[in-house]
Scaffold this motif. Structure first.
Motif, PDB file in Angstrom:
ATOM      1  N   TYR A 244      37.425  53.910  33.390  1.00 45.76           N
ATOM      2  CA  TYR A 244      35.981  53.776  33.581  1.00 45.76           C
ATOM      3  C   TYR A 244      35.453  55.060  34.211  1.00 45.76           C
ATOM      4  CZ  TYR A 244      31.472  51.967  35.028  1.00 45.76           C
ATOM      5  OH  TYR A 244      30.129  51.783  35.194  1.00 45.76           O
TER       6      TYR A 244
ATOM      7  N   SER B 158      43.645  49.130  41.425  1.00 43.28           N
ATOM      8  CA  SER B 158      44.388  48.957  40.174  1.00 43.28           C
ATOM      9  C   SER B 158      45.837  49.417  40.288  1.00 43.28           C
ATOM     10  CB  SER B 158      43.686  49.711  39.040  1.00 43.28           C
ATOM     11  OG  SER B 158      43.583  51.091  39.346  1.00 43.28           O
TER      12      SER B 158
ATOM     13  N   VAL C 193      36.104  45.082  43.472  1.00 39.89           N
ATOM     14  CA  VAL C 193      35.506  45.822  42.360  1.00 39.89           C
ATOM     15  C   VAL C 193      34.028  45.482  42.224  1.00 39.89           C
ATOM     16  CG1 VAL C 193      35.470  46.041  39.847  1.00 39.89           C
ATOM     17  CG2 VAL C 193      37.634  46.148  41.058  1.00 39.89           C
TER      18      VAL C 193
ATOM     19  N   MET D 157      37.800  40.005  35.698  1.00 45.24           N
ATOM     20  CA  MET D 157      37.492  41.398  35.996  1.00 45.24           C
ATOM     21  C   MET D 157      38.633  42.343  35.671  1.00 45.24           C
ATOM     22  SD  MET D 157      34.398  41.517  36.904  1.00 45.24           S
ATOM     23  CE  MET D 157      34.360  43.224  37.432  1.00 45.24           C
TER      24      MET D 157
ATOM     25  N   THR E 276      37.806  46.062  34.070  1.00 42.85           N
ATOM     26  CA  THR E 276      38.013  47.317  34.804  1.00 42.85           C
ATOM     27  C   THR E 276      39.144  48.164  34.242  1.00 42.85           C
ATOM     28  OG1 THR E 276      39.429  46.138  36.392  1.00 42.85           O
ATOM     29  CG2 THR E 276      37.098  46.360  36.942  1.00 42.85           C
TER      30      THR E 276
ATOM     31  N   GLU F 195      27.333  44.793  33.527  1.00 39.07           N
ATOM     32  CA  GLU F 195      27.646  45.843  34.460  1.00 39.07           C
ATOM     33  C   GLU F 195      26.506  46.068  35.425  1.00 39.07           C
ATOM     34  OE1 GLU F 195      28.205  50.537  33.795  1.00 39.07           O
ATOM     35  OE2 GLU F 195      29.112  49.170  32.409  1.00 39.07           O
TER      36      GLU F 195
END
Length: 490
Positions: free
Chosen positions: A117, A232, A259, A415, A419, A490
């Motif tokens: 991202y 992550s 997040v 999510m 992500t 988003e």
């Protein structure tokens, strides 16, 4: 390439924040002094000069972040304005806006998307895309028979074609150019004309604006600290793989919450500048108190108290949800099928976010979860014993703790693909979680009859919880108002 990148990147490295993210935060803060200048010297005056001010300020913010890539915005604004002006008020103008703006955005995604991202110029272009399509819809509605319009369409319809300056200023307004919030052209025009004022002077909004700014920066801090420990990289680590299933789900739930704070913090900071300028004015309540909710993108109270997925979905990115509900979901009413309309809205949102598989899995999970939750509630509420337990004070709070934990964990489950984006990244995590979310919610229609049989009840109707407590008793109400939950983005 962004300008002033060296000192911003250096500062970001020193405080542990990516340069692009720091530039975004600085840009959101820039809107505050700009709002102060506008309030002090130009509020309700010199309409064209206000448009020019907003275009220059928004363009500077865009150039500060993305350099000459800002030209994509000018191209889309100019081309659409010419087409809508020539074919003003026709269905063709709406179709063109939809096809051209979404096509341009998808082409950008195809040419620029990476493995992760990225904070890049496609982010404000997402906002621009919806805003320009919304302008075309509003001009179209302004040329339709007034009696054929819905309540929302009547409020937002534009009977006259806005000028090119006004159209561009609506896009570049500095408080909402980078990440939103979305709001219709009519709100912007009313703001410029000074309609959100009293005796020609803007309402005192400094206090509410500073409170939102402080709250937004507080959430920035929570995200920065939380992201150090739960990120992550943790999901890919051997530490995570060696946890049992319950602990993995708790970690994923916390990860998803952290997040979300990244988005929540930015929305609140942006909303604060919109409140300061006065564009967020939303009338007064019955007690005469001013409501600054016109650009509210996150209902933080509902968000933090959520114990249902409907609460979570309905509490955040409200302005985008409203836009999609009005311009996709409701306009498909002629199909006569809510499931089709809901699916189309979620598919549109997934495409709007990008081409990565993770977006589509996330919104597919939302579709499964929301439908399963509605079916589950319709079954459970028919059992008087369960409802008496839930409506008791101790039962309610025990349920809330359990439900909040469950919702947090499986919202985090949603999510993960949102992500991590690529299947080779989110796929192994889903495998570690035994694809439990897909099984629990996707297979719900198969085992719903079993639940219905287990909780079958022919007893009397249980007391109903009201704002003041129970219908047949007393005590404080713990009910959270159910917001309209349709889509998230988003």
């Amino acid at each position: 390439m962004a300008v002033y990148g060296d000192w911003v990147d250096a500062l970001g490295e020193r405080i542990g924040a990516p340069g692009a993210a720091l530039r975004l935060l600085i840009s959101l803060l820039m809107a505050y002094p700009m709002a102060f200048f506008h309030r002090k010297f130009m509020y309700g005056k010199y309409h064209n000069l206000q448009h020019i001010l907003f275009i220059l300020c928004g363009s500077y913010i865009g150039y500060f972040n993305y350099g000459w890539q800002l030209m994509h915005a000018y191209v889309c604004i100019l081309i659409q304005y010419v087409v809508v002006w020539v074919s003003r008020g026709t269905l063709f103008s709406v179709v063109f806006a939809f096809v051209f703006q979404m096509g341009y955005l998808l082409a950008e995604y195809y040419l620029t998307e990476s493995e992760k991202y990225d904070i890049k110029w496609t982010i404000p272009h997402c906002v621009l895309t919806l805003r320009l399509i919304g302008q075309a819809f509003d001009v179209y509605d302004g040329h339709r028979d007034f009696d054929d319009l819905s309540k929302d369409q009547k409020q937002q319809a534009l009977k006259t074609m806005p000028s090119l300056l006004a159209s561009a200023a609506h896009i570049f307004y500095p408080g909402s150019f980078m990440i939103g919030p979305q709001y219709p052209m009519k709100r912007y025009l009313d703001f410029v004309e000074g309609k959100f004022s009293e005796n020609g002077k803007p309402f005192d909004s400094i206090g509410p604006a500073m409170k939102r700014l402080a709250l937004g920066l507080f959430y920035v801090g929570i995200f920065q600290i939380g992201n150090i420990y739960v990120n992550s990289e943790l999901l890919f680590s051997s530490t995570f793989k060696n946890l049992n299933f319950i602990m993995k789900m708790l970690v994923v739930g916390i990860y998803g919450k952290i997040v979300l704070y990244k988005y929540v913090s930015c929305w609140i900071v942006a909303e604060g500048s919109c409140i300061y300028s006065g564009i967020s004015y939303n009338g007064k309540n019955d007690k005469g108190v001013i409501q600054w909710t016109g650009c509210e993108n996150i209902d933080i109270y509902l968000f933090e108290k959520s114990y249902k997925f409907g609460h979570m979905v309905g509490s955040f990115n409200k302005c985008t949800n409203t836009w999609v509900a009005q311009n996709v979901y409701k306009r498909l009413k002629f199909l006569g099928n809510r499931q089709i309309s809901q699916t189309a809205a979620l598919v549109f949102l997934a495409v709007w976010h990008g081409l990565h598989s993770g977006y589509y899995v996330c919104f597919f999970m939302e579709f499964l979860i929301m439908n399963a939750e509605k079916q589950f509630e319709s079954i459970i509420t028919k059992n008087s014993a369960l409802m008496r337990w839930h409506n008791s004070t101790i039962g309610f709070w025990i349920n809330v703790v359990i439900l909040k934990t469950f919702v947090m964990c499986y919202f985090g489950f949603c999510m993960v693909p949102f992500t991590l984006l690529k299947y080779r990244q989110w796929g192994p995590i889903y495998k570690d979680l035994y694809y439990s979310g897909l099984l629990i919610f996707g297979a719900f229609p198969a085992y719903a009859p079993i639940i219905k049989w287990l909780v079958k009840d022919g007893g009397s109707k249980p007391p109903r919880r009201t704002e003041g407590g129970l219908e047949n008793g007393s005590g404080p109400s713990n009910t959270i108002p159910q917001e309209k939950a349709s889509v998230k983005s988003e």
